[in-house]
Design an enzyme around this catalytic site. Structure first.
Site, PDB file in Angstrom:
ATOM      1  N   ALA A 184       0.808  -1.229   0.000  1.00  0.00           N
ATOM      2  CA  ALA A 184       0.000   0.000   0.000  1.00  0.00           C
ATOM      3  C   ALA A 184       0.838   1.275   0.000  1.00  0.00           C
ATOM      4  CB  ALA A 184      -0.955  -0.003   1.190  1.00  0.00           C
TER       5      ALA A 184
ATOM      6  N   ARG B 181       2.251   2.556  -2.526  1.00  0.00           N
ATOM      7  CA  ARG B 181       1.991   3.327  -3.756  1.00  0.00           C
ATOM      8  C   ARG B 181       0.924   2.622  -4.589  1.00  0.00           C
ATOM      9  NH1 ARG B 181       5.703   1.163  -8.279  1.00  0.00           N
ATOM     10  NH2 ARG B 181       7.113  -0.246  -7.213  1.00  0.00           N
TER      11      ARG B 181
ATOM     12  N   VAL C  37       5.643  -9.946   2.030  1.00  0.00           N
ATOM     13  CA  VAL C  37       4.499 -10.852   2.205  1.00  0.00           C
ATOM     14  C   VAL C  37       4.837 -12.314   1.915  1.00  0.00           C
ATOM     15  CG1 VAL C  37       2.704  -9.112   1.823  1.00  0.00           C
ATOM     16  CG2 VAL C  37       3.620 -10.398  -0.146  1.00  0.00           C
TER      17      VAL C  37
ATOM     18  N   ASN D 285      -2.963  -7.039  -1.774  1.00  0.00           N
ATOM     19  CA  ASN D 285      -2.723  -6.254  -2.986  1.00  0.00           C
ATOM     20  C   ASN D 285      -1.283  -6.343  -3.489  1.00  0.00           C
ATOM     21  OD1 ASN D 285      -3.172  -3.698  -4.810  1.00  0.00           O
ATOM     22  ND2 ASN D 285      -1.457  -3.173  -3.470  1.00  0.00           N
TER      23      ASN D 285
ATOM     24  N   SER E 263      -6.244 -10.398 -11.472  1.00  0.00           N
ATOM     25  CA  SER E 263      -5.956  -9.653 -12.704  1.00  0.00           C
ATOM     26  C   SER E 263      -6.777 -10.235 -13.845  1.00  0.00           C
ATOM     27  CB  SER E 263      -4.471  -9.768 -13.066  1.00  0.00           C
ATOM     28  OG  SER E 263      -4.264  -9.284 -14.387  1.00  0.00           O
TER      29      SER E 263
ATOM     30  N   TYR F  74       2.951 -14.668 -14.021  1.00  0.00           N
ATOM     31  CA  TYR F  74       2.002 -13.709 -13.428  1.00  0.00           C
ATOM     32  C   TYR F  74       0.559 -14.199 -13.585  1.00  0.00           C
ATOM     33  CZ  TYR F  74      -0.187  -9.119 -12.609  1.00  0.00           C
ATOM     34  OH  TYR F  74      -0.949  -8.079 -12.128  1.00  0.00           O
TER      35      TYR F  74
ATOM     36  N   ALA G 238      -0.512 -17.234 -14.056  1.00  0.00           N
ATOM     37  CA  ALA G 238      -0.728 -18.435 -13.232  1.00  0.00           C
ATOM     38  C   ALA G 238      -0.891 -18.048 -11.759  1.00  0.00           C
ATOM     39  CB  ALA G 238       0.441 -19.406 -13.400  1.00  0.00           C
TER      40      ALA G 238
ATOM     41  N   LYS H 183      -2.064 -15.260 -10.581  1.00  0.00           N
ATOM     42  CA  LYS H 183      -3.350 -14.573 -10.384  1.00  0.00           C
ATOM     43  C   LYS H 183      -4.522 -15.551 -10.523  1.00  0.00           C
ATOM     44  CE  LYS H 183      -1.788 -10.400  -9.570  1.00  0.00           C
ATOM     45  NZ  LYS H 183      -2.011  -9.746  -8.289  1.00  0.00           N
TER      46      LYS H 183
ATOM     47  N   ILE I 227      -4.429  -0.875 -15.626  1.00  0.00           N
ATOM     48  CA  ILE I 227      -4.568   0.282 -14.725  1.00  0.00           C
ATOM     49  C   ILE I 227      -3.277   1.107 -14.799  1.00  0.00           C
ATOM     50  CG2 ILE I 227      -5.063   1.008 -12.344  1.00  0.00           C
ATOM     51  CD1 ILE I 227      -7.315  -0.777 -13.627  1.00  0.00           C
TER      52      ILE I 227
HETATM   53  P1  NAP Z   1       2.838  -1.185  -7.985  1.00  0.00           P
HETATM   54  O1  NAP Z   1       2.629   0.259  -8.254  1.00  0.00           O
HETATM   55  O2  NAP Z   1       4.067  -1.862  -8.472  1.00  0.00           O
HETATM   56  O3  NAP Z   1       2.649  -1.451  -6.422  1.00  0.00           O
HETATM   57  C1  NAP Z   1       2.889  -2.691  -5.856  1.00  0.00           C
HETATM   58  C2  NAP Z   1       3.210  -2.497  -4.414  1.00  0.00           C
HETATM   59  O4  NAP Z   1       3.500  -3.787  -3.820  1.00  0.00           O
HETATM   60  C3  NAP Z   1       4.442  -1.621  -4.207  1.00  0.00           C
HETATM   61  O5  NAP Z   1       4.196  -0.703  -3.179  1.00  0.00           O
HETATM   62  C4  NAP Z   1       5.506  -2.637  -3.819  1.00  0.00           C
HETATM   63  O6  NAP Z   1       6.514  -2.127  -2.969  1.00  0.00           O
HETATM   64  C5  NAP Z   1       4.686  -3.654  -3.062  1.00  0.00           C
HETATM   65  N1  NAP Z   1       5.380  -4.933  -2.942  1.00  0.00           N
HETATM   66  C6  NAP Z   1       6.123  -5.567  -3.887  1.00  0.00           C
HETATM   67  N2  NAP Z   1       6.623  -6.697  -3.399  1.00  0.00           N
HETATM   68  C7  NAP Z   1       6.192  -6.797  -2.114  1.00  0.00           C
HETATM   69  C8  NAP Z   1       6.389  -7.745  -1.085  1.00  0.00           C
HETATM   70  N3  NAP Z   1       7.153  -8.838  -1.258  1.00  0.00           N
HETATM   71  N4  NAP Z   1       5.806  -7.535   0.113  1.00  0.00           N
HETATM   72  C9  NAP Z   1       5.066  -6.425   0.338  1.00  0.00           C
HETATM   73  N5  NAP Z   1       4.847  -5.487  -0.601  1.00  0.00           N
HETATM   74  C10 NAP Z   1       5.406  -5.670  -1.821  1.00  0.00           C
HETATM   75  O7  NAP Z   1       1.634  -2.055  -8.611  1.00  0.00           O
HETATM   76  P2  NAP Z   1       0.077  -1.741  -8.782  1.00  0.00           P
HETATM   77  O8  NAP Z   1      -0.159  -1.514 -10.220  1.00  0.00           O
HETATM   78  O9  NAP Z   1      -0.389  -0.758  -7.781  1.00  0.00           O
HETATM   79  O10 NAP Z   1      -0.485  -3.211  -8.458  1.00  0.00           O
HETATM   80  C11 NAP Z   1      -1.146  -3.534  -7.250  1.00  0.00           C
HETATM   81  C12 NAP Z   1      -1.803  -4.897  -7.450  1.00  0.00           C
HETATM   82  O11 NAP Z   1      -2.712  -4.843  -8.542  1.00  0.00           O
HETATM   83  C13 NAP Z   1      -0.809  -6.014  -7.780  1.00  0.00           C
HETATM   84  O12 NAP Z   1      -1.205  -7.211  -7.146  1.00  0.00           O
HETATM   85  C14 NAP Z   1      -0.953  -6.152  -9.278  1.00  0.00           C
HETATM   86  O13 NAP Z   1      -0.596  -7.441  -9.727  1.00  0.00           O
HETATM   87  C15 NAP Z   1      -2.434  -5.887  -9.447  1.00  0.00           C
HETATM   88  N6  NAP Z   1      -2.816  -5.496 -10.798  1.00  0.00           N
HETATM   89  C16 NAP Z   1      -2.325  -4.348 -11.364  1.00  0.00           C
HETATM   90  C17 NAP Z   1      -2.718  -4.027 -12.661  1.00  0.00           C
HETATM   91  C18 NAP Z   1      -2.236  -2.794 -13.354  1.00  0.00           C
HETATM   92  O14 NAP Z   1      -2.557  -2.627 -14.542  1.00  0.00           O
HETATM   93  N7  NAP Z   1      -1.495  -1.907 -12.706  1.00  0.00           N
HETATM   94  C19 NAP Z   1      -3.585  -4.854 -13.359  1.00  0.00           C
HETATM   95  C20 NAP Z   1      -4.058  -6.011 -12.755  1.00  0.00           C
HETATM   96  C21 NAP Z   1      -3.680  -6.318 -11.468  1.00  0.00           C
HETATM   97  P3  NAP Z   1       7.843  -1.388  -3.578  1.00  0.00           P
HETATM   98  O15 NAP Z   1       7.362  -0.271  -4.386  1.00  0.00           O
HETATM   99  O16 NAP Z   1       8.570  -0.968  -2.375  1.00  0.00           O
HETATM  100  O17 NAP Z   1       8.530  -2.457  -4.382  1.00  0.00           O
END
Ligand code: NAP
Length: 244
Positions: A11, A13, A61, A87, A139, A152, A154, A156, A185
């Site tokens: 959370a 970002r 996590v 998330n 996703s 990815y 698999a 999800k 997104i």
């Molecule tokens: P993001 O901007 O990359 O944010 C992901 C967050 O997860 C970051 O704050 C990151 O921390 C944190 N994180 C990464 N590895 C972690 C770990 N091992 N333990 C705890 N936190 C961790 O991605 P987002 O686009 O907001 O995506 C959020 C979720 O939505 C994800 O599950 C993603 O797969 C899903 N999603 C996104 C999209 C899209 O189009 N953006 C589409 C479908 C699904 P750091 O920044 O410090 O690495």
């Protein structure tokens, strides 16, 4: 929802941060979890400006000891946790022929095992309370597949199966477990894609726009609220019509 507490992973970002803001807007206290402690603390201090209590904690996590400490810290600070949003997620894209085993493992460990570890600790607490809301971020590619994202997609798709099983295991304790499946997104995760990839993606979205983190947060808030109490094991697709 006022006075309830939510743990939101990843959370610091992006989508997770927007979910935190939306829940805070409804009076929910927020535990911001991120691998990066500075980002978690900064996001928590932004959320406190919305008039709720928030703490930022560092946890990977995919590490069961760190997840255990996180739940202990949340319980100590807030007493109860009613909402968990799984998330945190990463991508390590590549065609399967060239995909490194470490890239498969990293994505599975953070996306799928991380959801399992956090949910396992959450249900222990929520089952005793006989109330809880778990929302997993899946996703669109779990349903459509996507070349270059074998790991990815698999992970999800695994999250969707996990969601339905936990929903059945804990329905009798008034816990609901649901998933939100975002399409494309606009966040840091998708910002890195090449312009031609983004243009191709856009052609497949009937609404002709990329989604926002707020679009996803709106669906999460519904599943986190008492209003969705008779809905469990379901997926809301937030994708502008990309997949129906
Ligand atoms: P993001 O901007 O990359 O944010 C992901 C967050 O997860 C970051 O704050 C990151 O921390 C944190 N994180 C990464 N590895 C972690 C770990 N091992 N333990 C705890 N936190 C961790 O991605 P987002 O686009 O907001 O995506 C959020 C979720 O939505 C994800 O599950 C993603 O797969 C899903 N999603 C996104 C999209 C899209 O189009 N953006 C589409 C479908 C699904 P750091 O920044 O410090 O690495």
């Amino acid at each position: 929802m006022k006075g309830q507490t939510a743990i939101i992973t990843g959370a610091g970002r992006g989508i997770g941060k927007a979910i935190g803001e939306s829940l805070a807007g409804r009076g929910v206290n927020v535990v911001v979890v991120d691998v990066n402690l500075d980002m978690a603390k900064e996001a928590a201090s932004d959320l406190e400006k919305l008039g709720i209590r928030s703490i930022g904690l560092k946890a990977d996590v995919s590490n069961s000891a760190e997840v255990g400490s996180l739940f202990e810290a949340a319980q100590k600070e807030f007493g109860k946790v009613e909402i968990l949003v799984n998330n945190a997620g990463i991508t390590r894209d590549g065609l399967i022929m060239r995909m490194k085993e470490e890239d498969w493992d990293a994505v599975m460990n953070i996306n799928l095992k991380g959801t399992f570890l956090c949910s396992r600790d959450a249900v222990k607490m929520m089952a005793k309370q006989r109330y809880g809301r778990i929302i997993n971020i899946a996703s669109v590619v779990a349903f459509m597949g996507n070349p270059g994202q074998a790991n990815y997609s698999a992970s999800k798709a695994g999250i969707v199966g996990l969601t339905k099983t936990l929903a059945k295991e804990y329905a009798s304790r008034s816990l609901t477990v649901n998933a939100v499946a975002p399409g494309f997104i606009a966040t840091a995760m998708t910002e890195v894609l090449a312009d031609n990839v983004k243009q191709e993606m856009m052609k497949s979205i009937p609404m002709s726009r990329f989604g926002t983190a707020q679009d996803v947060a709106n669906a999460v808030v519904f599943f986190a609220s008492p209003d969705s109490g008779y809905i469990t094991g379901q997926v809301i697709h937030v994708n502008g019509g990309m997949y129906m």
